[in-house]
Design a protein around this motif. Structure first.
Motif, PDB file in Angstrom:
ATOM      1  N   VAL A  15      -3.696   3.301 -11.985  1.00  0.00           N
ATOM      2  CA  VAL A  15      -5.290   3.573 -11.797  1.00  0.00           C
ATOM      3  C   VAL A  15      -5.362   4.865 -11.037  1.00  0.00           C
ATOM      4  CG1 VAL A  15      -7.464   2.683 -11.261  1.00  0.00           C
ATOM      5  CG2 VAL A  15      -5.856   1.333 -12.835  1.00  0.00           C
ATOM      6  N   SER A  16      -4.873   4.791  -9.570  1.00  0.00           N
ATOM      7  CA  SER A  16      -5.230   5.927  -8.766  1.00  0.00           C
ATOM      8  C   SER A  16      -4.267   7.103  -8.786  1.00  0.00           C
ATOM      9  CB  SER A  16      -4.829   5.077  -7.421  1.00  0.00           C
ATOM     10  OG  SER A  16      -3.544   4.810  -7.020  1.00  0.00           O
ATOM     11  N   GLN A  17      -3.667   7.319  -9.998  1.00  0.00           N
ATOM     12  CA  GLN A  17      -2.628   8.462  -9.932  1.00  0.00           C
ATOM     13  C   GLN A  17      -3.310   9.740  -9.794  1.00  0.00           C
ATOM     14  OE1 GLN A  17       0.801   8.572 -13.146  1.00  0.00           O
ATOM     15  NE2 GLN A  17      -1.194   9.424 -14.192  1.00  0.00           N
ATOM     16  N   ALA A  18      -4.631   9.934 -10.361  1.00  0.00           N
ATOM     17  CA  ALA A  18      -5.074  11.292  -9.877  1.00  0.00           C
ATOM     18  C   ALA A  18      -5.763  11.312  -8.668  1.00  0.00           C
ATOM     19  CB  ALA A  18      -6.265  11.725 -10.957  1.00  0.00           C
ATOM     20  N   SER A  19      -6.181  10.065  -8.058  1.00  0.00           N
ATOM     21  CA  SER A  19      -6.895  10.010  -6.887  1.00  0.00           C
ATOM     22  C   SER A  19      -6.126  10.384  -5.699  1.00  0.00           C
ATOM     23  CB  SER A  19      -7.462   8.784  -6.734  1.00  0.00           C
ATOM     24  OG  SER A  19      -8.057   8.129  -7.737  1.00  0.00           O
ATOM     25  N   GLN A  20      -4.721  10.208  -5.891  1.00  0.00           N
ATOM     26  CA  GLN A  20      -3.690  10.590  -4.991  1.00  0.00           C
ATOM     27  C   GLN A  20      -3.435  12.245  -4.565  1.00  0.00           C
ATOM     28  OE1 GLN A  20      -0.334   8.122  -4.821  1.00  0.00           O
ATOM     29  NE2 GLN A  20      -1.389   6.436  -6.026  1.00  0.00           N
ATOM     30  N   PHE A  21      -3.866  12.965  -5.549  1.00  0.00           N
ATOM     31  CA  PHE A  21      -3.838  14.477  -5.435  1.00  0.00           C
ATOM     32  C   PHE A  21      -4.951  15.274  -5.512  1.00  0.00           C
ATOM     33  CE2 PHE A  21      -2.525  13.913  -9.734  1.00  0.00           C
ATOM     34  CZ  PHE A  21      -3.305  14.845 -10.550  1.00  0.00           C
ATOM     35  N   LEU A  22      -6.050  14.929  -5.861  1.00  0.00           N
ATOM     36  CA  LEU A  22      -7.247  15.474  -6.338  1.00  0.00           C
ATOM     37  C   LEU A  22      -7.916  16.337  -4.910  1.00  0.00           C
ATOM     38  CD1 LEU A  22      -8.676  16.536  -8.929  1.00  0.00           C
ATOM     39  CD2 LEU A  22     -10.130  14.630  -8.626  1.00  0.00           C
ATOM     40  N   TYR A  23      -8.088  15.530  -3.948  1.00  0.00           N
ATOM     41  CA  TYR A  23      -8.871  15.656  -2.824  1.00  0.00           C
ATOM     42  C   TYR A  23      -8.042  15.374  -1.628  1.00  0.00           C
ATOM     43  CZ  TYR A  23     -12.545  15.879  -6.191  1.00  0.00           C
ATOM     44  OH  TYR A  23     -13.395  15.902  -7.243  1.00  0.00           O
ATOM     45  N   GLY A  24      -8.334  16.065  -0.256  1.00  0.00           N
ATOM     46  CA  GLY A  24      -7.401  16.023   0.809  1.00  0.00           C
ATOM     47  C   GLY A  24      -8.297  14.818   1.848  1.00  0.00           C
ATOM     48  N   ALA A  25      -7.458  14.313   2.727  1.00  0.00           N
ATOM     49  CA  ALA A  25      -8.051  13.414   3.764  1.00  0.00           C
ATOM     50  C   ALA A  25      -7.248  13.232   4.732  1.00  0.00           C
ATOM     51  CB  ALA A  25      -8.739  12.051   3.150  1.00  0.00           C
ATOM     52  N   ASP A  26      -7.665  12.726   6.082  1.00  0.00           N
ATOM     53  CA  ASP A  26      -6.769  12.718   7.062  1.00  0.00           C
ATOM     54  C   ASP A  26      -5.780  11.410   6.870  1.00  0.00           C
ATOM     55  OD1 ASP A  26      -7.763  14.676   8.339  1.00  0.00           O
ATOM     56  OD2 ASP A  26      -9.282  13.651   9.391  1.00  0.00           O
ATOM     57  N   GLY A  27      -6.737  10.313   6.381  1.00  0.00           N
ATOM     58  CA  GLY A  27      -6.134   9.092   6.218  1.00  0.00           C
ATOM     59  C   GLY A  27      -6.190   8.674   4.383  1.00  0.00           C
ATOM     60  N   LEU A  28      -5.074   8.297   3.800  1.00  0.00           N
ATOM     61  CA  LEU A  28      -5.163   7.901   2.295  1.00  0.00           C
ATOM     62  C   LEU A  28      -4.477   6.577   2.195  1.00  0.00           C
ATOM     63  CD1 LEU A  28      -4.357  11.208   2.551  1.00  0.00           C
ATOM     64  CD2 LEU A  28      -5.273  10.863   0.195  1.00  0.00           C
ATOM     65  N   SER A  29      -5.132   5.847   1.263  1.00  0.00           N
ATOM     66  CA  SER A  29      -4.308   4.378   1.138  1.00  0.00           C
ATOM     67  C   SER A  29      -4.718   4.060  -0.258  1.00  0.00           C
ATOM     68  CB  SER A  29      -4.828   3.486   2.122  1.00  0.00           C
ATOM     69  OG  SER A  29      -4.477   2.169   1.736  1.00  0.00           O
ATOM     70  N   PHE A  30      -3.497   3.396  -1.040  1.00  0.00           N
ATOM     71  CA  PHE A  30      -3.603   3.094  -2.348  1.00  0.00           C
ATOM     72  C   PHE A  30      -2.886   1.587  -2.525  1.00  0.00           C
ATOM     73  CE2 PHE A  30      -3.818   7.581  -2.145  1.00  0.00           C
ATOM     74  CZ  PHE A  30      -4.862   8.063  -2.692  1.00  0.00           C
ATOM     75  N   GLN A  31      -3.732   0.819  -3.109  1.00  0.00           N
ATOM     76  CA  GLN A  31      -2.731  -0.354  -3.220  1.00  0.00           C
ATOM     77  C   GLN A  31      -3.232  -0.980  -4.769  1.00  0.00           C
ATOM     78  OE1 GLN A  31      -3.867  -3.631  -0.368  1.00  0.00           O
ATOM     79  NE2 GLN A  31      -1.777  -4.291  -0.374  1.00  0.00           N
ATOM     80  N   GLN A  32      -2.239  -1.749  -5.293  1.00  0.00           N
ATOM     81  CA  GLN A  32      -2.418  -2.208  -6.660  1.00  0.00           C
ATOM     82  C   GLN A  32      -1.958  -3.630  -6.772  1.00  0.00           C
ATOM     83  OE1 GLN A  32       0.051  -0.957 -10.203  1.00  0.00           O
ATOM     84  NE2 GLN A  32      -2.093  -0.256 -10.925  1.00  0.00           N
TER      85      GLN A  32
ATOM     86  N   PRO B  43       0.834  -1.185  -0.035  1.00  0.00           N
ATOM     87  CA  PRO B  43      -0.042  -0.156  -0.104  1.00  0.00           C
ATOM     88  C   PRO B  43       0.918   1.028   0.001  1.00  0.00           C
ATOM     89  CG  PRO B  43      -0.674  -1.439   1.605  1.00  0.00           C
ATOM     90  CD  PRO B  43       0.667  -2.088   1.309  1.00  0.00           C
ATOM     91  N   ASP B  44       0.437   2.188  -0.623  1.00  0.00           N
ATOM     92  CA  ASP B  44       0.947   3.477  -0.664  1.00  0.00           C
ATOM     93  C   ASP B  44       0.163   4.496   0.078  1.00  0.00           C
ATOM     94  OD1 ASP B  44       2.244   5.674  -1.069  1.00  0.00           O
ATOM     95  OD2 ASP B  44       2.029   5.931  -3.264  1.00  0.00           O
ATOM     96  N   THR B  45       0.469   4.910   1.295  1.00  0.00           N
ATOM     97  CA  THR B  45      -0.144   5.661   2.249  1.00  0.00           C
ATOM     98  C   THR B  45       0.129   6.857   2.800  1.00  0.00           C
ATOM     99  OG1 THR B  45       0.949   4.575   4.118  1.00  0.00           O
ATOM    100  CG2 THR B  45      -1.023   3.271   3.176  1.00  0.00           C
ATOM    101  N   ALA B  46      -0.675   7.527   3.426  1.00  0.00           N
ATOM    102  CA  ALA B  46      -0.267   8.663   3.975  1.00  0.00           C
ATOM    103  C   ALA B  46      -1.355   9.004   5.117  1.00  0.00           C
ATOM    104  CB  ALA B  46      -0.446  10.125   3.057  1.00  0.00           C
ATOM    105  N   GLY B  47      -0.782   9.024   6.460  1.00  0.00           N
ATOM    106  CA  GLY B  47      -1.950   9.432   7.596  1.00  0.00           C
ATOM    107  C   GLY B  47      -2.281   7.974   7.617  1.00  0.00           C
ATOM    108  N   ASP B  48      -3.302   7.794   8.667  1.00  0.00           N
ATOM    109  CA  ASP B  48      -3.900   6.339   9.239  1.00  0.00           C
ATOM    110  C   ASP B  48      -5.122   6.314   8.445  1.00  0.00           C
ATOM    111  OD1 ASP B  48      -4.958   4.181  10.393  1.00  0.00           O
ATOM    112  OD2 ASP B  48      -4.047   4.598  12.313  1.00  0.00           O
ATOM    113  N   PHE B  49      -5.297   5.624   7.264  1.00  0.00           N
ATOM    114  CA  PHE B  49      -6.646   5.362   6.782  1.00  0.00           C
ATOM    115  C   PHE B  49      -7.698   4.608   7.491  1.00  0.00           C
ATOM    116  CE2 PHE B  49      -9.578   2.503   4.163  1.00  0.00           C
ATOM    117  CZ  PHE B  49     -10.152   3.305   3.717  1.00  0.00           C
ATOM    118  N   ASN B  50      -7.178   3.569   8.130  1.00  0.00           N
ATOM    119  CA  ASN B  50      -8.139   2.498   8.848  1.00  0.00           C
ATOM    120  C   ASN B  50      -9.004   3.385   9.787  1.00  0.00           C
ATOM    121  OD1 ASN B  50      -7.783   0.386   7.108  1.00  0.00           O
ATOM    122  ND2 ASN B  50      -5.915  -0.452   8.420  1.00  0.00           N
ATOM    123  N   ALA B  51      -8.184   4.049  10.685  1.00  0.00           N
ATOM    124  CA  ALA B  51      -8.461   4.795  11.852  1.00  0.00           C
ATOM    125  C   ALA B  51      -9.502   5.928  11.510  1.00  0.00           C
ATOM    126  CB  ALA B  51      -7.296   5.436  12.669  1.00  0.00           C
TER     127      ALA B  51
END
Length: 730
Positions: free
Chosen positions: A325-342, A164-172
């Protein structure tokens, strides 16, 4: 008489650049000028790759595998003994290779006698005529050692799960969200299918090769050819002055080119190889199908706190490319927790690679539809939800955005389209709805070189940059004319020759900005020399109508240039790309009518509002944006590559069975609006990529409009009538 002037410079994009093109004053850059190559193309006199037949040219037709995976054990040349005109059957293992990705930097799989998918080129039949070669290719007997139990669908194939490519704590963040959506979407494979099929004509003179081919990235293709043949790049010259579309399928060298080169060298005669449309579908890189999962969590007032976009794509064993696939999803909107897995599946199917807007074209259909579904669950206007969640900095790495007018595009488009009056309505059997989506496409500056020659009467631009129908001839001529005080008629542009300075090539929407910046920098060097000769500072120099003015002095270019001044410039990315994030942004709006009985969807109108830096040619830019929107419409409603689940062969092998949007599918009311923007940190001409931004998000706007009209969601695209009916009845 002065000596001729010649200077070479190398520029690295390490800081924001001044807006010189705002002060040159001619108004040529940005103007909606016609393409100088247009008359040649509409009259049928532009020489495409297959149009040039050297004396004594032979014709080759590729033979393709009829098994899913295994080995070629024998090629029976004797089976063609009775076919008059056959010259040879080429089975050199160097030609049996999977298509490369151009600048991807990864060597393609060298297959030898191995077969990786049904339809893979394995041999070349060469004959005196095309018809003979085609007939013989069908007759040639090939025996195989086929593997048993080969997986030919992504669902049954080996699955490689990435980290996974993550920023913050998505699960929480997701667990704590007040409102959540967890959604699955599916998109099929797509094919590029450019108007000009893949073609190559190879001719050797001693140890020197001239290859005429339909290629997008000549600088890289030259190296690929040399590597494939085991020769020095200095022995290779590629000519691709006119290319009839590419969309990523011609980024790298393909089997038709290598086969032509090998055959021509062996036989001592030129050889032409042209793929049929069916061969293009069978063996040229496809866009991977996708299975996508989007999870979004938000507060009750609509602030997104958790964002995840996972996907599964496919490619054959050994190939490193995976649809981002998630290239734009990673910079379009903000969130406290983000996660991307391929996850990458490895079925025996045609290899996948870059097709127009790799990543965003299919990723944003699902992602922007999911954003709408979150808005529905929140009871919130989809426009308001997007505006509320535009981040201050890149959500994954914290970089500031260089120039971003996403909010302006959303608001401007909403006003123009009448979004405030959006409501479901009925017209007889037709249900009417409106939808919207954000548009985003990352922007890049790729190393590129160009040479500009200036005489007292005009200029010549030289670079191996290609024009794949996007308007490169026009744009580079406009930049040189603007910078040097000439008319566009006084500038000759020479492209598509690997003997010229190496450019970025056409791909990733970076061609115009990268090659254009190289031309700009070369012309800037010439301006500085002209200022010296005039006796003024470069900042005080004005060039217009062939006249140089500065420091109360006025002279014609003919007085300042004795014979020829030459400047060559190379530009590459630098610190600005690391310190800030550059992307094109926009907004798509669509209105559709859905027949409640048949499920037919008719797009009534579309609007794209885009901010993509300086517009270099308003006419070519508009054409590119409209073309992208049409492709987005086709992706949402029509395009679906299908494979036989028994052996993996492509079922929809031509444009009769693989449906693309036709004239009647595209609304007359389709508009593009460009918002004024300059990106000083992108490149010296402040421009951004255009073509792929047009497709990014366009399909989602249509899917969202269908959902608004019917109250139901189609999550398997394209939204064919039966799928729309099924959704409406659920």
């Amino acid at each position: 008489m002065r000596d001729d002037f010649s200077e070479t410079t190398h520029f690295k994009m390490d800081k924001a650049q001044p807006r010189l093109l705002d002060n040159t004053g001619q108004g040529i850059v940005g103007a909606p000028l016609d393409r100088p190559d247009g008359p040649l193309k509409v009259s049928g006199t532009a020489p495409y790759a297959a149009d040039v037949l050297p004396t004594g040219c032979l014709h080759g037709v590729l033979v393709r595998a009829t098994i899913s995976r295994g080995k070629v054990t024998a090629v029976d040349k004797g089976s063609l003994a009775g076919v008059e005109g056959v010259v040879d059957v080429i089975t050199d293992p160097r030609m049996i290779r999977n298509p490369a990705q151009g600048m991807a930097g990864e060597a393609p799989v060298q297959t030898g006698d191995e077969v990786h998918y049904h339809g893979q080129p394995i041999a070349l039949v060469v004959a005196e005529s095309f018809e003979t070669a085609r007939d013989a290719a069908h007759r040639l007997k090939v025996t195989y050692e086929a593997e048993d139990g080969v997986a030919v669908t992504p669902d049954t194939a080996e699955q490689e799960v990435g980290d996974p490519d993550t920023a913050g704590d998505f699960n929480a963040a997701y667990d704590g969200a007040a409102v959540k959506v967890d959604l699955d979407y599916f998109s099929p494979s797509h094919v590029a299918a450019p108007m000009e099929p893949h073609a190559a004509v190879a001719e050797w003179t001693g140890n020197q090769l001239v290859l005429r081919s339909a290629l997008q990235m000549v600088r890289f293709n030259k190296l690929e050819v040399a590597d494939s043949l085991g020769i020095s790049p200095d022995a290779v010259r590629i000519l691709a002055p006119y290319v009839g579309g590419g969309f990523g399928s011609k980024l790298g060298i393909g089997p038709e080119a290598i086969a032509a080169c090998i055959a021509a060298q062996k036989l001592g005669r030129p050889v032409r190889v042209v793929m049929s449309r069916q061969t293009v579908f069978d063996s040229v890189l496809r866009r991977s199908e996708t299975a996508q999962r989007v999870r979004l969590g938000a507060t009750k007032d609509g602030r997104i706190v958790a964002l995840s976009h996972d996907d599964r794509v496919s490619n054959i064993q050994g190939e490193g490319f995976a649809e981002p696939v998630s290239q734009a999803s990673q910079f379009l909107y903000g969130a406290d927790g983000l996660s991307f897995q391929q996850t990458v599946a490895r079925p025996a199917m045609t290899p996948s690679g870059s097709v127009r807007a790799p990543g965003e074209a299919v990723g944003m259909i699902a992602f922007e539809a999911a954003v709408d579904e979150l808005a529905e669950k929140l009871g919130m206007d989809p426009l308001e939800l997007r505006l509320k969640n535009i981040p201050d900095t890149h959500p994954m790495d914290g970089r500031p955005y260089s120039a971003r007018r996403l909010a302006d595009c959303l608001n401007d488009g909403a006003e123009r389209f009448g979004w405030a009056d959006r409501k479901m309505r009925r017209e007889g059997d037709w249900l009417i709805g409106m939808g919207m989506a954000s548009a985003a496409r990352t922007n890049m500056l790729i190393e590129s070189a160009a040479r500009v020659r200036l005489t007292g009467t005009g200029a010549i631009v030289e670079t191996d940059m290609t024009d794949i129908g996007t308007g490169t001839y026009a744009i580079l001529g406009q930049i040189a004319a603007e910078m040097l005080g000439l008319s566009v008629e006084q500038v000759e542009v020479r492209l598509g020759d690997s003997d010229l300075p190496g450019a970025s090539g056409s791909g990733g929407s970076f061609g115009a900005s990268s090659a254009g910046s190289a031309v700009f920098m070369a012309a800037k060097t010439l301006r500085e020399e002209l200022a010296k000769r005039l006796g003024c500072e470069a900042d005080d120099l004005t060039l217009s109508g062939g006249i140089a003015r500065g420091g109360n002095v006025e002279k014609s270019l003919a007085d300042l240039v004795d014979s020829e001044m030459v400047a060559e410039a190379t530009i590459e990315g630098g610190k600005t790309a690391k310190e800030s994030f550059s992307a094109g942004f926009g907004a798509h709006f669509a209105e559709v009518a859905v027949n409640e009985w048949t499920g037919e969807v008719r797009v009534r109108r579309m609007l794209g509002v885009m901010a993509m830096g300086r517009i270099l040619n308003e006419k070519t830019a508009r054409s590119q944006a409209l073309g992208g929107m049409v492709w987005g419409l086709g992706s949402a409603l029509h395009e679906e590559m299908m494979n036989d689940t028994r052996d993996g062969h492509v079922v929809t092998r031509d444009l009769a069975n693989y449906h693309v949007a036709s004239h009647l599918d595209v609304p007359r009311d389709m508009k593009v609006v460009f918002l004024e923007e300059r990106d000083d940190e992108a490149n010296p001409i402040q421009s951004k990529g255009i073509g792929e931004l047009g497709i990014s998000g366009a399909g989602a706007a249509i899917l969202n409009a269908i959902a608004h009209a019917t109250g139901k969601r189609v999550r398997t695209i394209p939204a064919l009538p039966d799928r729309v009916i099924e959704a409406m009845e659920s």
